[in-house]
Design a protein around this motif. Structure first.
Motif, PDB file in Angstrom:
ATOM      1  N   LYS A 186       0.796  -1.218   0.000  1.00  0.00           N
ATOM      2  CA  LYS A 186       0.000   0.000   0.000  1.00  0.00           C
ATOM      3  C   LYS A 186       0.835   1.278   0.000  1.00  0.00           C
ATOM      4  CE  LYS A 186      -4.140  -1.568  -0.166  1.00  0.00           C
ATOM      5  NZ  LYS A 186      -5.004  -1.217  -1.316  1.00  0.00           N
ATOM      6  N   SER A 187       2.114   1.184  -0.214  1.00  0.00           N
ATOM      7  CA  SER A 187       2.949   2.379  -0.256  1.00  0.00           C
ATOM      8  C   SER A 187       4.151   2.099  -1.141  1.00  0.00           C
ATOM      9  CB  SER A 187       3.384   2.808   1.152  1.00  0.00           C
ATOM     10  OG  SER A 187       4.220   1.839   1.734  1.00  0.00           O
ATOM     11  N   LYS A 188       5.062   3.049  -1.180  1.00  0.00           N
ATOM     12  CA  LYS A 188       6.227   2.951  -2.057  1.00  0.00           C
ATOM     13  C   LYS A 188       7.384   2.191  -1.427  1.00  0.00           C
ATOM     14  CE  LYS A 188       8.905   5.917  -5.168  1.00  0.00           C
ATOM     15  NZ  LYS A 188       9.197   7.297  -5.573  1.00  0.00           N
ATOM     16  N   ILE A 189       7.342   1.965  -0.128  1.00  0.00           N
ATOM     17  CA  ILE A 189       8.471   1.321   0.538  1.00  0.00           C
ATOM     18  C   ILE A 189       8.542  -0.144   0.150  1.00  0.00           C
ATOM     19  CG2 ILE A 189       8.298   2.927   2.469  1.00  0.00           C
ATOM     20  CD1 ILE A 189       7.074   0.724   4.125  1.00  0.00           C
ATOM     21  N   GLY A 190       9.723  -0.723   0.288  1.00  0.00           N
ATOM     22  CA  GLY A 190       9.932  -2.117  -0.043  1.00  0.00           C
ATOM     23  C   GLY A 190      10.184  -2.962   1.191  1.00  0.00           C
ATOM     24  N   MET A 191      10.464  -4.230   0.947  1.00  0.00           N
ATOM     25  CA  MET A 191      10.694  -5.157   2.058  1.00  0.00           C
ATOM     26  C   MET A 191      11.943  -4.787   2.854  1.00  0.00           C
ATOM     27  SD  MET A 191       9.796  -8.775   0.231  1.00  0.00           S
ATOM     28  CE  MET A 191       8.254  -9.009  -0.652  1.00  0.00           C
ATOM     29  N   ASP A 192      12.980  -4.360   2.159  1.00  0.00           N
ATOM     30  CA  ASP A 192      14.198  -3.978   2.860  1.00  0.00           C
ATOM     31  C   ASP A 192      13.974  -2.758   3.749  1.00  0.00           C
ATOM     32  OD1 ASP A 192      15.527  -6.035   1.623  1.00  0.00           O
ATOM     33  OD2 ASP A 192      16.263  -4.796  -0.020  1.00  0.00           O
ATOM     34  N   ASP A 193      13.099  -1.855   3.326  1.00  0.00           N
ATOM     35  CA  ASP A 193      12.803  -0.686   4.157  1.00  0.00           C
ATOM     36  C   ASP A 193      12.098  -1.092   5.451  1.00  0.00           C
ATOM     37  OD1 ASP A 193      13.843   0.914   2.125  1.00  0.00           O
ATOM     38  OD2 ASP A 193      11.916   1.001   1.109  1.00  0.00           O
ATOM     39  N   VAL A 194      11.143  -2.011   5.350  1.00  0.00           N
ATOM     40  CA  VAL A 194      10.449  -2.487   6.551  1.00  0.00           C
ATOM     41  C   VAL A 194      11.427  -3.197   7.482  1.00  0.00           C
ATOM     42  CG1 VAL A 194       8.623  -4.006   7.393  1.00  0.00           C
ATOM     43  CG2 VAL A 194       8.263  -2.669   5.321  1.00  0.00           C
ATOM     44  N   ALA A 195      12.312  -4.026   6.916  1.00  0.00           N
ATOM     45  CA  ALA A 195      13.300  -4.719   7.740  1.00  0.00           C
ATOM     46  C   ALA A 195      14.246  -3.738   8.422  1.00  0.00           C
ATOM     47  CB  ALA A 195      14.083  -5.720   6.889  1.00  0.00           C
ATOM     48  N   THR A 196      14.581  -2.646   7.735  1.00  0.00           N
ATOM     49  CA  THR A 196      15.462  -1.642   8.336  1.00  0.00           C
ATOM     50  C   THR A 196      14.797  -0.950   9.513  1.00  0.00           C
ATOM     51  OG1 THR A 196      16.508  -1.273   6.185  1.00  0.00           O
ATOM     52  CG2 THR A 196      16.805   0.431   7.844  1.00  0.00           C
ATOM     53  N   VAL A 197      13.525  -0.612   9.368  1.00  0.00           N
ATOM     54  CA  VAL A 197      12.808   0.037  10.469  1.00  0.00           C
ATOM     55  C   VAL A 197      12.710  -0.884  11.672  1.00  0.00           C
ATOM     56  CG1 VAL A 197      10.577   0.989  11.155  1.00  0.00           C
ATOM     57  CG2 VAL A 197      11.523   1.556   8.926  1.00  0.00           C
ATOM     58  N   LEU A 198      12.411  -2.158  11.431  1.00  0.00           N
ATOM     59  CA  LEU A 198      12.341  -3.103  12.545  1.00  0.00           C
ATOM     60  C   LEU A 198      13.697  -3.269  13.221  1.00  0.00           C
ATOM     61  CD1 LEU A 198      10.052  -5.874  10.984  1.00  0.00           C
ATOM     62  CD2 LEU A 198       9.419  -4.178  12.698  1.00  0.00           C
ATOM     63  N   THR A 199      14.752  -3.237  12.452  1.00  0.00           N
ATOM     64  CA  THR A 199      16.090  -3.341  13.034  1.00  0.00           C
ATOM     65  C   THR A 199      16.399  -2.142  13.916  1.00  0.00           C
ATOM     66  OG1 THR A 199      16.814  -4.588  11.084  1.00  0.00           O
ATOM     67  CG2 THR A 199      18.527  -3.646  12.492  1.00  0.00           C
ATOM     68  N   TRP A 200      16.002  -0.954  13.478  1.00  0.00           N
ATOM     69  CA  TRP A 200      16.207   0.234  14.307  1.00  0.00           C
ATOM     70  C   TRP A 200      15.432   0.136  15.624  1.00  0.00           C
ATOM     71  CZ3 TRP A 200      15.342   4.143   9.767  1.00  0.00           C
ATOM     72  CH2 TRP A 200      16.507   4.208   8.990  1.00  0.00           C
ATOM     73  N   LEU A 201      14.307  -0.534  15.608  1.00  0.00           N
ATOM     74  CA  LEU A 201      13.509  -0.722  16.824  1.00  0.00           C
ATOM     75  C   LEU A 201      13.980  -1.913  17.654  1.00  0.00           C
ATOM     76  CD1 LEU A 201       9.932  -0.080  15.373  1.00  0.00           C
ATOM     77  CD2 LEU A 201      11.364   1.513  16.662  1.00  0.00           C
ATOM     78  N   ASN A 202      15.101  -2.526  17.242  1.00  0.00           N
ATOM     79  CA  ASN A 202      15.658  -3.688  17.942  1.00  0.00           C
ATOM     80  C   ASN A 202      14.677  -4.851  17.942  1.00  0.00           C
ATOM     81  OD1 ASN A 202      17.600  -5.164  19.260  1.00  0.00           O
ATOM     82  ND2 ASN A 202      17.103  -4.367  21.294  1.00  0.00           N
ATOM     83  N   ILE A 203      13.994  -5.036  16.812  1.00  0.00           N
ATOM     84  CA  ILE A 203      13.075  -6.152  16.630  1.00  0.00           C
ATOM     85  C   ILE A 203      13.599  -6.978  15.459  1.00  0.00           C
ATOM     86  CG2 ILE A 203      10.711  -6.825  16.070  1.00  0.00           C
ATOM     87  CD1 ILE A 203       9.800  -4.162  17.231  1.00  0.00           C
ATOM     88  N   LYS A 204      13.726  -8.255  15.668  1.00  0.00           N
ATOM     89  CA  LYS A 204      14.245  -9.118  14.618  1.00  0.00           C
ATOM     90  C   LYS A 204      13.196  -9.251  13.511  1.00  0.00           C
ATOM     91  CE  LYS A 204      16.301 -13.605  13.680  1.00  0.00           C
ATOM     92  NZ  LYS A 204      16.703 -14.912  14.234  1.00  0.00           N
ATOM     93  N   ALA A 205      13.567  -8.866  12.312  1.00  0.00           N
ATOM     94  CA  ALA A 205      12.640  -8.904  11.184  1.00  0.00           C
ATOM     95  C   ALA A 205      12.498 -10.328  10.666  1.00  0.00           C
ATOM     96  CB  ALA A 205      13.146  -7.986  10.067  1.00  0.00           C
TER      97      ALA A 205
END
Length: 563
Positions: A186-205
């Motif tokens: 539903k947006s322009k971001i990709g899978m790697d972008d979601v994984a990067t955000v989760l990594t910044w939150l210290n959540i294993k993607a």
């Protein structure tokens, strides 16, 4: 092995021959063998290389090292450089174990009700000296937690910490794994972008395989929802036309967008998208869509029912005709009849529409046996401005105090604006096409006289000129009337007639444009950027953009989540 037969003993002797065994190698001979621990290097002979040590073990290359090795082999000009030897292939990466003792500083996403149930379960044990250990089982982004006490032996059940949904096969699946793939759809971001955000939150993607599988499931659900919504759009437009007192005949616009614009002698594009959008309501709803895709991820596939919908050997520039026919096929069986089709100024569209209706006349399944073809008014205005600016080399009487390029640029812009306003006002005042075409012809012929300061016929032919009221030329280049020779004025008028002669005015008689299709194409390639190729999910991203345009981003996301 030779056998010795003793006739006197009557049995067979299995003893080895006492003769001296022949040597396999002569003195000074070096064997040219290769072992599994030796990596062949181009340009180095195997005879000069030393025999590998017995203690040396083979170390497989990583994925990055394998790509670099393949690049080196290609640069060196080796034969079969596109394939790597077994010893150069990367070692497949293995996923980490899903079960682990949670003794690390790591964040989880948990549901408050699920966590409360786990706390109640632990509290009910009533241990006096609790010594708890937590075991975490991962399933993508979802976690399952089991708590054990080494003092009292308490062992809780393995409880899911997020909501689950029932699947067609297997155990219930975690809902978080689907929701985390929703932004990709539903947006322009990709899978790697979601994984990067989760990594910044210290959540294993989740791993890429899990991510891709959930994204494929969401794409399938989105495609089904979008197809149903397109049918509802057709029903809605037909209902509106009937309530307004008209026949359910619709004016539509059609345009095609490519991942890379086809050019003469070079064609890099492999995907295209086309949509039919209606003109009659203010919402400009899409009624049907079609995609052309040359990609398929399956190795052995007959392409009967896969992501590949266009032949690899065909030119993507010819997909406009194919997509138009596919889209019209989806509309002809619905409640609407197509009254007119507006396309850009391309040369394929007119013949494609004519061939389609000639082919369908034999079946008699069409509600309307033909459809009027119009061309986009905005594209015609762009062509007018382009032709006028290109005539600067033929204009000789431009005052020397003005820059010639700047003067022609401003003049072309003024002509485009004047033609647009004249035709739009005439269209509102004219009830019939014949009256509009006759009045438009006189208005266009009067433009150059008006710009030159001759306003004798402006009251009769023009719907724009206000000189008798304002006495101003501020809309003209440098705020002055045109001081051109008659020959130059005829050249400019001839360039106007290249676009808006009698035939050109008939092609834009309704002044329809393809702005709604252009906007939808921009939304599609906002979700599926042209810098990337989506082999499998290109159709899903196109359906996502169309569904969002029909229902809005919030409602569309809620429908997919409910599905």
């Amino acid at each position: 092995m030779p056998f010795n037969y003793r006739k006197s003993a009557g049995n067979i002797s299995t003893r080895r021959s006492r003769g001296k065994k022949a040597t396999q190698f002569k003195l000074g001979h070096k064997p040219k063998w290769t072992t599994s621990t030796e990596i062949h290097q181009p340009g180095v002979s195997s005879a000069s290389s030393e025999a590998p040590k017995a203690s040396k073990r083979l170390v497989r290359l990583t994925d990055k090292e394998a790509r670099d090795s393949q690049f080196v082999r290609t640069t060196a000009g080796l034969a079969q450089a596109d394939t790597l030897a077994y010893t150069l292939r990367p070692k497949p990466e293995k996923e980490e174990k899903t079960d682990c003792e949670c003794d690390r500083n790591e964040n989880f996403i948990v549901n408050n009700e699920k966590m409360l149930a786990l706390i109640k379960d632990v509290h009910a044990s009533g241990c006096k000296k609790p010594n708890m250990k937590m075991k975490v089982t991962r399933a993508g982004l979802c976690v399952y937690i089991c708590v054990k006490c080494s003092y009292c032996g308490f062992n809780s059940q393995t409880l899911p910490m997020s909501d689950t949904i029932q699947t067609a096969r297997g155990p219930p699946a975690g809902f978080l794994n689907y929701l985390v793939a929703m932004p990709v759809l539903k947006s322009k971001i990709g899978m790697d972008d979601v994984a990067t955000v989760l990594t910044w939150l210290n959540i294993k993607a989740p791993c890429k395989q899990t991510f891709q599988k959930k994204f494929n499931d969401l794409g399938q659900a989105q495609t089904e929802l979008s197809d149903k919504q397109l049918e509802l759009n057709q029903d809605y437009v037909a209902n509106v036309m009937k309530k307004a007192g008209f026949e359910p005949e619709v004016d539509i616009q059609f345009d095609v967008a490519y991942t890379c614009r086809p050019q003469g002698g070079c064609e890099k594009s492999t995907q295209s998208f086309g949509a039919l959008v209606e003109h009659n309501t203010g919402q400009k709803l899409p009624l049907a869509i079609a995609m052309a895709n040359k990609h398929c991820r399956k190795r052995y596939c007959r392409h009967d029912n896969c992501s590949k919908t266009f032949a690899a050997e065909a030119s993507i520039a010819s997909s406009e005709r194919v997509l138009l026919h596919r889209s019209l096929d989806k509309v002809k069986d619905g409640p609407l009849a197509v009254r007119s089709i507006t396309t850009d100024s391309g040369t394929q569209s007119a013949k494609a529409i004519r061939d389609y209706y000639e082919l369908k006349k034999q079946t008699n399944h069409l509600k309307k046996q033909t459809a009027t073809h119009y061309k986009c008014f905005v594209h015609k205005l762009r062509a007018l401005e382009r032709h006028v600016r290109a005539a600067k080399s033929d204009i000789k009487s431009i005052p020397k105090k003005y820059n010639k390029d700047e003067y022609m640029r401003k003049l072309a812009s003024c002509l485009r604006c004047r033609v647009r306003i004249e035709l739009e006002r005439l269209r509102k005042q004219s009830c019939s096409d014949e009256l509009f075409l006759r009045s438009a012809k006189f208005a266009i012929e009067n433009i150059m006289h008006c710009f030159s300061g001759d306003h004798k016929m402006c009251k009769e032919r023009s719907r724009v000129c206000t000189y008798r009221v304002t006495s101003s030329y501020k809309h003209l280049p440098y705020g002055e009337p045109l001081a051109l020779q008659e020959s130059d004025k005829k050249i400019i008028l001839g360039n106007i007639n290249k676009t808006f002669d009698a035939t050109g005015l008939k092609e834009v008689a309704k002044l329809f444009n393809t702005n709604a299709c252009e906007s939808l194409n921009a939304s599609v390639f906002h979700y599926a950027p042209k810098t990337s190729f989506y082999a499998r999910n290109f159709a899903a991203l196109c359906h996502s953009a169309v569904h969002t345009r029909s229902m809005g981003p919030s409602k569309s996301s809620m429908k997919v989540a409910e599905r």
